[in-house]
Design an enzyme around this catalytic site. Structure first.
Site, PDB file in Angstrom:
ATOM      1  N   HIS A 104      -5.681  11.127   8.376  1.00 41.00           N
ATOM      2  CA  HIS A 104      -5.750  11.232   9.837  1.00 41.00           C
ATOM      3  C   HIS A 104      -5.499  12.668  10.277  1.00 41.00           C
ATOM      4  CE1 HIS A 104      -6.234   7.044  10.743  1.00 41.00           C
ATOM      5  NE2 HIS A 104      -5.084   6.674  10.209  1.00 41.00           N
TER       6      HIS A 104
ATOM      7  N   HIS B 185      -2.895   8.429   3.071  1.00 40.41           N
ATOM      8  CA  HIS B 185      -3.591   7.783   4.187  1.00 40.41           C
ATOM      9  C   HIS B 185      -3.328   8.533   5.492  1.00 40.41           C
ATOM     10  CE1 HIS B 185      -5.052   4.139   6.439  1.00 40.41           C
ATOM     11  NE2 HIS B 185      -4.284   4.690   7.378  1.00 40.41           N
ATOM     12  N   GLU B 186      -2.062   8.773   5.798  1.00 39.30           N
ATOM     13  CA  GLU B 186      -1.728   9.442   7.054  1.00 39.30           C
ATOM     14  C   GLU B 186      -2.208  10.887   7.061  1.00 39.30           C
ATOM     15  OE1 GLU B 186      -0.813   7.812   9.559  1.00 39.30           O
ATOM     16  OE2 GLU B 186      -0.369   5.942   8.504  1.00 39.30           O
TER      17      GLU B 186
ATOM     18  N   HIS C  65      -8.417  14.889   9.687  1.00 39.09           N
ATOM     19  CA  HIS C  65      -9.467  14.564  10.659  1.00 39.09           C
ATOM     20  C   HIS C  65      -9.230  15.382  11.927  1.00 39.09           C
ATOM     21  CE1 HIS C  65     -11.993  11.064  12.593  1.00 39.09           C
ATOM     22  NE2 HIS C  65     -12.622  12.216  12.596  1.00 39.09           N
TER      23      HIS C  65
END
Length: 623
Positions: A409, A405-406, A412
């Protein structure tokens, strides 16, 4: 350092475990880097260390950084009410000939700056404008006070807790510190003590929250909005609180028949027990297959196949990092070269926040003066256990998903290529910002992805497919209750940020919990005081569900057939990751899906994920 030199370096490291070298000899350099013990470096922290606000081990540095952030925030708010600056920008935007010559990035950033001026009260007279600035400054202090208080442990006299339970909590002289809910503890008394003590109301923090909400409403009304919620949702996919509420209500209606939960602690520990006994997914059964090095190798393989990107471990210089166990990764594209850096602060340490998070240290942007792109720099913070003498850091399935999940980021930020850092990477609409990270959770539980890296750290045996299938199905246990809990959080957030209430925040919580979650409120608790998302996600907590719905649609339409498809990875990069906040979020979603989703589509995307897959039971019975 070349790939060959890096590999040679890791081969020479004596900190790799003997049995790992003997049985598993296929770790890539990045996998070996994270399965090795930290190598102690001298002159670790110098006074010029940059990233200090949260991660620095010295409280004096953290306090100074916090004060600096508040001071910078005050300067920014004053700039947002600078009439001369606003008039200059307005002259530009009111000139159609000039606007026509602006590239899309520049026009979008100019519009965002004008939006910042407007919501800060630039149109007010001098007296009211000064009042708006004063409210902004006051809110900075209140935000900081609430954030700090929300993460502080509560304490209770040692004598009030049975002695045999003391070992489960932190010791503070004659007191016991309770810093979390201990939801996964097998001891029901430990869970109850943790819940009641950790959530016990703090009168000063209650006052802080209620004053914060009053100030937000007053500011919103001052600059011309019906409520803080209306101010916060402008520019998002939801647009208005009314659309947000409609989504929540529609979802609640569809979930009610599925949600048969009648005990509050289902979401806290009954879920945990059901996962273990119904699906046999005791985390310790999975952890040997999920060493940190293996997971990092899996991420490296995934990014290489989707985007042509590799993660390369580098040695930080003296004073460059804030703890000896921080790893530095260079993100390198096969043809474009270096894209940026990720600092991985993954291990637990004293005074470190226990929340997994992503920080942008330096945003990407085009530099006219150098003719080059300023490379992004980010930090990922987790709180993983340290490796031991006999084993590397082993992750539970939940830890592994959080890592993915991290890293969503981080990528991105790495793959964004905007002209201005004001809109780079995760600096986008809040209800879009979680899409890349949540999408990564789907990759984290797909056997075709897991089979490339999940193998036993001692034997090298791969993680059985049946175990992955059980893990995926276990997520649907009380799934409706979990989503309904998120709906409750989102609605509570919206109520807090609507018009002022004549009741306390605790009374509002009690009513909304009964109405939207259906489980009884526990007396003498104040969960909202631990709801730190009220600061960064004020009036926007619904964003989690909106982002999950978008991620679900992207996964099912674009990746479920082949999660390693390079063409689809490139499309995802160009349509959704490259633009940051420089493009309307719904246009990015529309570009990826090749259609414009409706509110009903968002609701259906979330509800459809709760449907059980009975093939899992057949697979288990056959095996």
């Amino acid at each position: 350092m070349s790939a060959c030199k890096r590999l040679l370096y890791f081969v020479r490291q004596r900190s790799l475990w003997t049995h790992v070298r003997r049985n598993v000899t296929t770790w890539s350099p990045v996998g070996a880097a994270f399965n090795a013990k930290p190598h102690r470096r001298l002159n670790l922290i110098e006074k010029n260390a940059d990233f200090v606000k949260v991660a620095h081990p010295d409280p004096a540095f953290r306090e100074a950084a916090e004060k600096t952030c508040i001071e910078i925030g005050t300067v920014v708010e004053k700039l947002n009410t600078n009439v001369k600056l606003c008039k200059s920008l307005k002259i530009l935007l009111d000139n159609p000939d000039i606007v026509a010559k602006l590239d899309p990035n520049t026009r979008k950033v100019a519009e965002l700056f004008m939006f910042d001026f407007e919501i800060s009260g630039i149109h007010l007279d001098d007296k009211l404008r000064k009042e708006a600035v004063a409210l902004h400054v006051k809110l900075l202090d209140l935000n900081n006070e609430f954030l700090v208080g929300a993460h502080l442990p509560n304490r209770i006299a040692r004598s009030a807790i049975p002695e045999h339970l003391h070992l489960h909590f932190a010791d503070e002289g004659s007191f016991i510190q309770v810093g979390g809910l201990h939801a996964d503890s097998p001891d029901d008394l430990v869970r109850e003590i943790a819940y009641r003590i950790y959530l016990y109301p703090n009168a000063d923090l209650v006052d802080c929250l209620e004053e914060l909400l009053k100030c937000r409403y007053k500011l919103a009304k001052l600059v011309g909005y019906d409520s803080y919620g209306h101010r916060a949702l402008k520019g998002t996919m939801a647009k208005t609180p009314a659309k947000d509420f409609k989504m929540m209500r529609n979802m609640k209606k569809k979930l009610n028949p599925r949600n048969s939960v009648s005990d509050f602690f289902c979401s806290q520990h009954i879920l945990y027990i059901m996962e273990i006994f119904l699906y046999n997914i005791e985390p310790s059964l999975y952890s040997p297959y999920l060493s940190l090095g293996a997971c990092m190798e899996g991420l490296n393989n995934l990014f290489s196949q989707l985007y042509g990107v590799s993660l390369m471990s580098e040695h930080p210089s003296a004073g460059e990092v804030w703890s000896e166990d921080v790893r530095k990764l260079a993100v390198v594209h096969e043809t474009e070269g270096l894209l940026g850096y990720i600092y991985c602060d993954f291990y637990h340490r004293q005074h470190k926040p226990q929340q997994d998070c992503h920080f942008t240290i330096r945003g990407g942007r085009w530099c006219q003066e150098t003719g080059q792109y300023q490379l992004p720099v980010v930090v990922l913070m987790l709180s993983l256990p340290h490796p031991t003498k006999s084993a590397p850091t082993l992750l539970t399935p939940g830890m592994m998903e959080n890592l993915f999940h991290e890293m969503g980021h981080a990528m991105h930020s790495m793959l964004g290529r905007t002209r201005y850092q004001h809109v780079t990477g995760t600096r986008c609409a809040t209800d879009f910002a979680e899409v890349p990270s949540i999408l990564m959770e789907y990759f984290a539980t797909d056997y075709r992805v897991l089979s490339q890296f999940a193998r036993h750290y001692e034997t090298g045996q791969p993680l059985p497919e049946s175990m992955v299938a059980r893990l995926c199905e276990s997520k649907k246990v009380c799934g409706a209750a979990d989503i309904q809990l998120q709906i409750f959080y989102a609605v509570l957030d919206q109520i807090y940020h609507s018009k002022p209430q004549s009741r306390s925040t605790t009374e509002i919580l009690k009513e909304m919990q009964q109405k939207f979650y259906g489980l009884p409120y526990t007396p003498n608790t104040a969960w909202q005081l631990r709801f730190s998302h009220l600061i960064g996600y004020g009036a926007k907590y619904y964003s989690y569900l909106m982002s999950r719905a978008v991620a679900s649609m992207v996964w099912k339409q674009c990746f479920v057939q082949d999660p390693l498809n390079r063409d689809m990875g490139e499309r995802y990069r160009q349509e959704m990751l490259a633009h940051g906040g420089a493009k309307e979020p719904m246009l990015m979603v529309e570009g990826m899906l090749q259609r414009r989703p409706t509110m009903e589509d968002f609701v259906d995307a979330l509800v459809s994920e709760l449907n059980p897959n009975f093939e899992t039971f057949i697979m288990d019975s056959e095996s």
